[in-house]
Design a protein around this motif. Sequence first.
Motif, PDB file in Angstrom:
ATOM      1  N   PHE A   1       0.817  -1.214   0.000  1.00  0.00           N
ATOM      2  CA  PHE A   1       0.000   0.000   0.000  1.00  0.00           C
ATOM      3  C   PHE A   1       0.855   1.270   0.000  1.00  0.00           C
ATOM      4  O   PHE A   1       0.422   2.312  -0.504  1.00  0.00           O
ATOM      5  N   ARG A   2       2.048   1.194   0.543  1.00  0.00           N
ATOM      6  CA  ARG A   2       2.891   2.385   0.690  1.00  0.00           C
ATOM      7  C   ARG A   2       3.169   3.105  -0.630  1.00  0.00           C
ATOM      8  O   ARG A   2       3.077   4.346  -0.686  1.00  0.00           O
ATOM      9  N   PRO A   3       3.507   2.415  -1.731  1.00  0.00           N
ATOM     10  CA  PRO A   3       3.722   3.151  -2.987  1.00  0.00           C
ATOM     11  C   PRO A   3       2.471   3.862  -3.486  1.00  0.00           C
ATOM     12  O   PRO A   3       2.564   4.953  -4.060  1.00  0.00           O
ATOM     13  N   ILE A   4       1.305   3.255  -3.279  1.00  0.00           N
ATOM     14  CA  ILE A   4       0.063   3.886  -3.732  1.00  0.00           C
ATOM     15  C   ILE A   4      -0.187   5.184  -2.982  1.00  0.00           C
ATOM     16  O   ILE A   4      -0.672   6.172  -3.548  1.00  0.00           O
ATOM     17  N   LEU A   5       0.185   5.212  -1.719  1.00  0.00           N
ATOM     18  CA  LEU A   5      -0.033   6.397  -0.895  1.00  0.00           C
ATOM     19  C   LEU A   5       1.011   7.481  -1.131  1.00  0.00           C
ATOM     20  O   LEU A   5       0.678   8.672  -1.163  1.00  0.00           O
ATOM     21  N   SER A   6       2.259   7.107  -1.319  1.00  0.00           N
ATOM     22  CA  SER A   6       3.346   8.087  -1.339  1.00  0.00           C
ATOM     23  C   SER A   6       3.840   8.462  -2.730  1.00  0.00           C
ATOM     24  O   SER A   6       4.468   9.511  -2.887  1.00  0.00           O
ATOM     25  N   CYS A   7       3.571   7.652  -3.744  1.00  0.00           N
ATOM     26  CA  CYS A   7       4.077   7.952  -5.089  1.00  0.00           C
ATOM     27  C   CYS A   7       3.424   9.155  -5.768  1.00  0.00           C
ATOM     28  O   CYS A   7       4.071   9.792  -6.603  1.00  0.00           O
ATOM     29  N   PRO A   8       2.157   9.492  -5.497  1.00  0.00           N
ATOM     30  CA  PRO A   8       1.530  10.585  -6.252  1.00  0.00           C
ATOM     31  C   PRO A   8       2.230  11.932  -6.147  1.00  0.00           C
ATOM     32  O   PRO A   8       2.037  12.792  -7.015  1.00  0.00           O
TER      33      PRO A   8
ATOM     34  N   PHE B   1      -3.456   9.996  -6.126  1.00  0.00           N
ATOM     35  CA  PHE B   1      -3.714   8.990  -5.093  1.00  0.00           C
ATOM     36  C   PHE B   1      -5.078   8.337  -5.290  1.00  0.00           C
ATOM     37  O   PHE B   1      -5.217   7.110  -5.167  1.00  0.00           O
ATOM     38  N   LEU B   2      -6.090   9.144  -5.593  1.00  0.00           N
ATOM     39  CA  LEU B   2      -7.420   8.576  -5.826  1.00  0.00           C
ATOM     40  C   LEU B   2      -7.418   7.652  -7.040  1.00  0.00           C
ATOM     41  O   LEU B   2      -8.092   6.608  -7.042  1.00  0.00           O
ATOM     42  N   THR B   3      -6.645   8.013  -8.064  1.00  0.00           N
ATOM     43  CA  THR B   3      -6.542   7.150  -9.247  1.00  0.00           C
ATOM     44  C   THR B   3      -5.871   5.831  -8.901  1.00  0.00           C
ATOM     45  O   THR B   3      -6.349   4.750  -9.273  1.00  0.00           O
ATOM     46  N   GLY B   4      -4.740   5.896  -8.203  1.00  0.00           N
ATOM     47  CA  GLY B   4      -4.052   4.671  -7.812  1.00  0.00           C
ATOM     48  C   GLY B   4      -4.890   3.798  -6.903  1.00  0.00           C
ATOM     49  O   GLY B   4      -4.903   2.567  -7.034  1.00  0.00           O
TER      50      GLY B   4
ATOM     51  N   PHE C   1       2.342   7.651 -12.212  1.00  0.00           N
ATOM     52  CA  PHE C   1       2.338   8.342 -13.499  1.00  0.00           C
ATOM     53  C   PHE C   1       1.137   9.266 -13.706  1.00  0.00           C
ATOM     54  O   PHE C   1       1.258  10.269 -14.418  1.00  0.00           O
ATOM     55  N   SER C   2      -0.017   8.958 -13.125  1.00  0.00           N
ATOM     56  CA  SER C   2      -1.203   9.774 -13.400  1.00  0.00           C
ATOM     57  C   SER C   2      -1.062  11.229 -12.948  1.00  0.00           C
ATOM     58  O   SER C   2      -1.595  12.126 -13.622  1.00  0.00           O
ATOM     59  N   PRO C   3      -0.362  11.545 -11.842  1.00  0.00           N
ATOM     60  CA  PRO C   3      -0.230  12.961 -11.477  1.00  0.00           C
ATOM     61  C   PRO C   3       0.478  13.804 -12.530  1.00  0.00           C
ATOM     62  O   PRO C   3       0.243  15.018 -12.597  1.00  0.00           O
ATOM     63  N   ALA C   4       1.336  13.197 -13.340  1.00  0.00           N
ATOM     64  CA  ALA C   4       1.986  13.961 -14.410  1.00  0.00           C
ATOM     65  C   ALA C   4       0.950  14.478 -15.399  1.00  0.00           C
ATOM     66  O   ALA C   4       0.995  15.645 -15.823  1.00  0.00           O
ATOM     67  N   LEU C   5      -0.005  13.632 -15.767  1.00  0.00           N
ATOM     68  CA  LEU C   5      -1.067  14.044 -16.679  1.00  0.00           C
ATOM     69  C   LEU C   5      -1.955  15.106 -16.039  1.00  0.00           C
ATOM     70  O   LEU C   5      -2.273  16.128 -16.668  1.00  0.00           O
ATOM     71  N   TYR C   6      -2.330  14.880 -14.787  1.00  0.00           N
ATOM     72  CA  TYR C   6      -3.185  15.857 -14.106  1.00  0.00           C
ATOM     73  C   TYR C   6      -2.484  17.209 -13.970  1.00  0.00           C
ATOM     74  O   TYR C   6      -3.097  18.264 -14.169  1.00  0.00           O
ATOM     75  N   SER C   7      -1.219  17.190 -13.637  1.00  0.00           N
ATOM     76  CA  SER C   7      -0.491  18.439 -13.431  1.00  0.00           C
ATOM     77  C   SER C   7      -0.391  19.245 -14.719  1.00  0.00           C
ATOM     78  O   SER C   7      -0.580  20.472 -14.719  1.00  0.00           O
ATOM     79  N   VAL C   8      -0.098  18.571 -15.822  1.00  0.00           N
ATOM     80  CA  VAL C   8       0.028  19.274 -17.102  1.00  0.00           C
ATOM     81  C   VAL C   8      -1.322  19.840 -17.537  1.00  0.00           C
ATOM     82  O   VAL C   8      -1.417  20.999 -17.977  1.00  0.00           O
TER      83      VAL C   8
ATOM     84  N   SER D   1      -2.935  17.718  -8.187  1.00  0.00           N
ATOM     85  CA  SER D   1      -2.496  16.527  -8.921  1.00  0.00           C
ATOM     86  C   SER D   1      -2.074  15.372  -8.006  1.00  0.00           C
ATOM     87  O   SER D   1      -2.387  14.209  -8.312  1.00  0.00           O
ATOM     88  N   PRO D   2      -1.380  15.591  -6.881  1.00  0.00           N
ATOM     89  CA  PRO D   2      -1.094  14.444  -6.003  1.00  0.00           C
ATOM     90  C   PRO D   2      -2.357  13.815  -5.413  1.00  0.00           C
ATOM     91  O   PRO D   2      -2.433  12.583  -5.276  1.00  0.00           O
TER      92      PRO D   2
END
Length: 464
Positions: free
Chosen positions: A184-191, A218-221, A256-263, A213-214
């Motif tokens: 679970f840790r990567p899903i929580l901290s990677c965004p 997180f919600l996406t992951g 990876f999804s926060p990169a799309l959201y941020s842009v 975006s983070p």
Amino acid sequence: MKSQDAIIWGLILKFGNLALVVMDTAFWQKSFATEVSATVPGYNIAAIAIFGIPWGLGTVIGLTARAIHNTPIFPTYPGEFSPSLVNAGLVMPYTIKALIGDKGIIAFFVLLFMALTSTVSSSMIAVSSILSFDLYKTYIDPKASDKRLMKVSHLAVVFHTIFITGISLALNYGGADMTWIGYFRPILSCPGIIPLGLTLAWSKQTRLAAIASPILGFLTGLSVWLATAKSMYGTINISTTEASFPALYGAIASFFSPALYSVIISLYKPDSFDWRRFLLIELAEAPKGDDSETSSPPSDDENETKANTGPNDSQSNGIVVSESPSENVFVNASSDPEKAKTINVGEKSTASISTESEIGNIDLDNVRHPFSEETLQELRRWYRIAWIFFVAVVLITFIAWPMPLYRDYIFTKSFFSGWTTVAIIWQFFAFFAVVLYPLYDGRHAIVKASRGVWRSVNGKFNRT
């Protein structure tokens, strides 16, 4: 040696460890508090030494437990050493108990206690400073005094303690084990990784994008993680969510999804940040004078430094601090005094030139870099060294080392002997790098601090 589960676990672990370093505020504060000539070598040595912990301990403890778990000396004998006990992280304490006994368990818990207290302590310091300075003073009370900030910092420590205790109890009573937490840790901290990188490297990222975006990542992951578990296993529970594939897909989506959201968010309402604003150095509290009873006389080194400091040295960094009673602070825009920005500093006021209104009144084209050209060249050199080392470590640990072993191959006795020998040697290298080398590297500072403590204690005894 070929194991698909090991590859998947390795990828999940890579995502989690990357987030552990990048998103850990304690790492950032430690790096900011030291010189770059010490930060880069120190982190590089740690990057090499860290392999001795999972590789050395995993090899020795794991294989030992595998060999003795069906013998009478093992704590669970004659019962089964079940997967639930393995997932709970009991391999090492049970193995130590079997080989050394109660004294070994005591030593293990002392080691565990020291590791946990060190981690929690650095986390508390980081969180308290963020909540007090970066949040409270920046957005709630910009004119807060040091005493007020100290109270906020103490409250932040209490809040952090209650929060992590509550989360730990909730996970424990919910049935989460160490394997589930590791997945679970990567899903929580990677965004936050990519938005943080874009904040430091892309001037077009907006404030809204950096904040939103983070959260969206997180919600996406989380959605991908739970949906994959539901799709593959038909239900969502502790067992299905700690399976490897749902956790891997969730970690990839979170990363990876926060990169799309941020842009997208940044392009929706464009903005541009001027990096030259970082050249404006902030001055913290500027008290008018020190109490003569509490202040100590200057040392010989300080007197020598003051004697060798010329009147123009204060202007070498682009910030001119007047020593007159008015305590004016100048941002040295250029040689033309009419282009300089002056800020008056009172007795206990904060001289900060980074607020929106004050920055708007400063001509950034004329602000000189606070570092000399030699310092900038040194920073760039260490920057290149850090990148080269990063690329080398990634290529070795991702490709050169594990990929050739991903095949139908059974260790020979000689290969296995070499494998375990190198693992043990690496573990001792980690011990020397983390425990002994810092003592050698900081020997001069230790001696200087010890002399200072001795003089202080000796002076108090002489006065009494």
